[in-house]
Design a protein around this motif. Structure first.
Motif, short mmCIF file in Angstrom:
data_model
loop_
_atom_site.label_atom_id
_atom_site.label_comp_id
_atom_site.label_asym_id
_atom_site.label_seq_id
_atom_site.Cartn_x
_atom_site.Cartn_y
_atom_site.Cartn_z
N VAL A 28 0.86 -1.18 0.00
CA VAL A 28 0.00 0.00 0.00
C VAL A 28 0.90 1.23 0.00
CG1 VAL A 28 -1.86 -1.21 1.22
CG2 VAL A 28 -0.14 0.07 2.52
N SER A 29 0.28 2.40 -0.14
CA SER A 29 1.05 3.64 -0.13
C SER A 29 1.46 3.99 1.31
CB SER A 29 0.26 4.78 -0.74
OG SER A 29 -0.85 5.09 0.08
N LYS A 30 2.52 4.78 1.42
CA LYS A 30 2.97 5.23 2.73
C LYS A 30 1.89 6.02 3.45
CE LYS A 30 6.54 8.06 4.94
NZ LYS A 30 7.71 8.94 4.71
N SER A 31 1.11 6.77 2.68
CA SER A 31 0.06 7.60 3.29
C SER A 31 -1.01 6.75 3.99
CB SER A 31 -0.59 8.49 2.24
OG SER A 31 -1.22 7.71 1.23
N VAL A 32 -1.24 5.54 3.48
CA VAL A 32 -2.22 4.64 4.10
C VAL A 32 -1.74 4.24 5.49
CG1 VAL A 32 -3.27 2.35 3.99
CG2 VAL A 32 -3.17 3.78 1.94
N ILE A 33 -0.46 3.87 5.60
CA ILE A 33 0.09 3.47 6.90
C ILE A 33 0.12 4.66 7.84
CG2 ILE A 33 2.09 2.48 8.07
CD1 ILE A 33 0.55 0.56 6.21
N THR A 34 0.53 5.81 7.33
CA THR A 34 0.56 7.02 8.15
C THR A 34 -0.84 7.35 8.69
OG1 THR A 34 2.40 7.90 6.86
CG2 THR A 34 1.13 9.47 8.18
N SER A 35 -1.85 7.22 7.84
CA SER A 35 -3.22 7.52 8.24
C SER A 35 -3.69 6.55 9.32
CB SER A 35 -4.14 7.45 7.02
OG SER A 35 -5.50 7.63 7.40
N ARG A 36 -3.37 5.28 9.17
CA ARG A 36 -3.80 4.29 10.17
C ARG A 36 -3.18 4.58 11.53
NH1 ARG A 36 -3.24 -1.34 6.57
NH2 ARG A 36 -4.93 -0.84 5.10
N VAL A 37 -1.90 4.93 11.54
CA VAL A 37 -1.23 5.22 12.80
C VAL A 37 -1.77 6.52 13.40
CG1 VAL A 37 0.98 5.80 13.88
CG2 VAL A 37 0.85 3.93 12.22
N GLN A 38 -1.99 7.52 12.57
CA GLN A 38 -2.54 8.78 13.07
C GLN A 38 -3.93 8.60 13.67
OE1 GLN A 38 -2.25 11.31 9.60
NE2 GLN A 38 -0.23 12.11 10.19
N GLN A 39 -4.73 7.76 13.04
CA GLN A 39 -6.07 7.49 13.58
C GLN A 39 -5.98 6.82 14.94
OE1 GLN A 39 -8.01 5.16 10.56
NE2 GLN A 39 -8.51 6.93 9.28
N LEU A 40 -5.00 5.92 15.09
CA LEU A 40 -4.82 5.26 16.38
C LEU A 40 -4.34 6.26 17.42
CD1 LEU A 40 -4.92 2.53 17.86
CD2 LEU A 40 -2.53 2.19 17.21
N GLU A 41 -3.43 7.16 17.04
CA GLU A 41 -2.95 8.18 17.97
C GLU A 41 -4.10 9.08 18.42
OE1 GLU A 41 1.71 8.94 16.85
OE2 GLU A 41 0.19 9.74 15.47
N GLU A 42 -4.97 9.45 17.49
CA GLU A 42 -6.13 10.27 17.84
C GLU A 42 -7.07 9.52 18.78
OE1 GLU A 42 -7.90 11.34 14.16
OE2 GLU A 42 -6.22 12.62 13.53
N PHE A 43 -7.22 8.22 18.53
CA PHE A 43 -8.10 7.41 19.37
C PHE A 43 -7.53 7.26 20.77
CE2 PHE A 43 -9.63 3.22 20.87
CZ PHE A 43 -10.99 3.43 20.78
N VAL A 44 -6.20 7.06 20.86
CA VAL A 44 -5.53 6.91 22.17
C VAL A 44 -5.41 8.25 22.86
CG1 VAL A 44 -3.34 6.25 23.27
CG2 VAL A 44 -4.28 4.85 21.44
N GLY A 45 -5.27 9.32 22.06
CA GLY A 45 -5.13 10.66 22.63
C GLY A 45 -3.72 11.02 23.00
N ALA A 46 -2.74 10.39 22.33
CA ALA A 46 -1.34 10.68 22.64
C ALA A 46 -0.47 10.27 21.44
CB ALA A 46 -0.88 9.92 23.89
#
Length: 310
Positions: A28-46
């Motif tokens: 997949v594209s790098k942006s897909v992985i970046t988006s998945r991690v960012q979504q998790l960071e937003e969900f965790v709040g840190a």
């Protein structure tokens, strides 16, 4: 957000320390992985990573979170594998990296047998002498003689790798016999460049031990090149018995220093703790292990030949 996909991406990036490498592994594209991690960071709040243009490393919270997530991913994959094991024929692709000196001439038959047993499993086999981190490179396992590069990797020993000094009969006729390890210092040597012991050689005899620093005339990362060099009369080489056995059996090479033992290594499978193809990989490694004993067949043949010659 797909929570499992986001956690899986986070664990992969933490292990590979690279968003780009994980994207390449998953196709997949790098942006897909970046988006998945960012979504998790937003969900965790840190923030889970400290990012720079060159490095990706876990934050303090990320380190704590990674331990739990890595275990979660491993357990989830294990559960899926158990269900597949009980209900369906295993399918999918195993990506394997292997050293040529230990698979050429020996692995093809094992692969054929394995795929006769499990026709749904495809093998993507990369063969070269590079030392790889299976996490960073996206392999399910690496077959190697080197110790694991990190604590995130598991080592499963498959069979011992014994080494032997040998030379062609024509070379020995022209350059003299080799009766003691010290004699090697007066001969043209060909040595493998990537033994973990490097240039320090320990010879253990019945009543003494000899430690030498040997300087080769030929140093290479190809044990097959060393074998051919010796057969051609180029010099004395030290190669694994798995590579030397056929040439010794055919009389093309003569084993040397039979009264001394060299340290041996293990041919091992190294793979991530959070292996996502664990069931298929376990089937593959069990098949290799069952094909060899503590004394591999090439060593058995060489010992039988040596006993017959006495």
């Amino acid at each position: 957000m797909d929570t499992f996909q986001s956690i899986d991406a986070f664990v992969r990036v933490a292990e590979a320390q690279s968003f780009a490498d994980v994207a390449r592994q998953l196709g997949v594209s790098k942006s897909v992985i970046t988006s998945r991690v960012q979504q998790l960071e937003e969900f965790v709040g840190a923030p889970l990573f400290h990012r720079t243009t060159r490095h990706v490393r876990l934050s303090e919270i990320g380190e704590l979170f990674h331990r739990e997530c890595a275990e979660l991913i491993a357990r989830a994959n294990g559960l899926v594998d158990q269900m597949r094991e009980s209900r369906v024929t295993p399918t999918g692709t195993l990506r394997i990296h292997a050293l040529p000196g230990f698979v050429l001439g020996h692995m093809a038959h094992l692969l054929s047998e394995f795929q006769n047993l499990y026709p749904g499993i495809a093998i993507d086999l990369t063969v070269n002498d590079a030392v790889v981190d299976p996490v960073k490179e996206g392999f399910d396992c690496a077959l190697q003689i080197f110790p694991p590069a990190s604590e995130d990797l598991i080592e499963r020993r498959l069979f011992p790798v014994r080494r032997i000094f040998c030379a062609s009969p024509s070379y020995l006729r022209g350059h003299g016999a080799i009766a003691e390890p010290e004699d090697l210092q007066h001969h043209r040597l060909g040595l493998y460049s990537r033994y973990p012991s490097r240039d320090r050689w320990v010879f253990t005899g019945i009543d003494r031990q000899v430690i030498l620093d040997l300087k080769p005339s030929l140093r290479t990362n190809s044990v097959h090149m060393l074998r051919d060099y010796a057969i051609d009369g180029g010099g004395v080489v030290c190669i694994p018995t798995i590579v030397a056995a056929d040439a010794i059996g055919a009389g093309q090479l003569e084993p040397l220093l039979d009264d001394f033992q060299l340290s041996h290594f293990w041919f091992s499978a190294v793979y991530p703790k959070t292996q996502r193809n664990m069931y298929k990989l376990r089937l593959f490694l069990d098949h290799i292990t069952h094909s060899f004993s503590e004394t591999p067949p090439w060593d058995v043949a060489m010992r039988a030949k040596a006993s017959a010659a006495k």
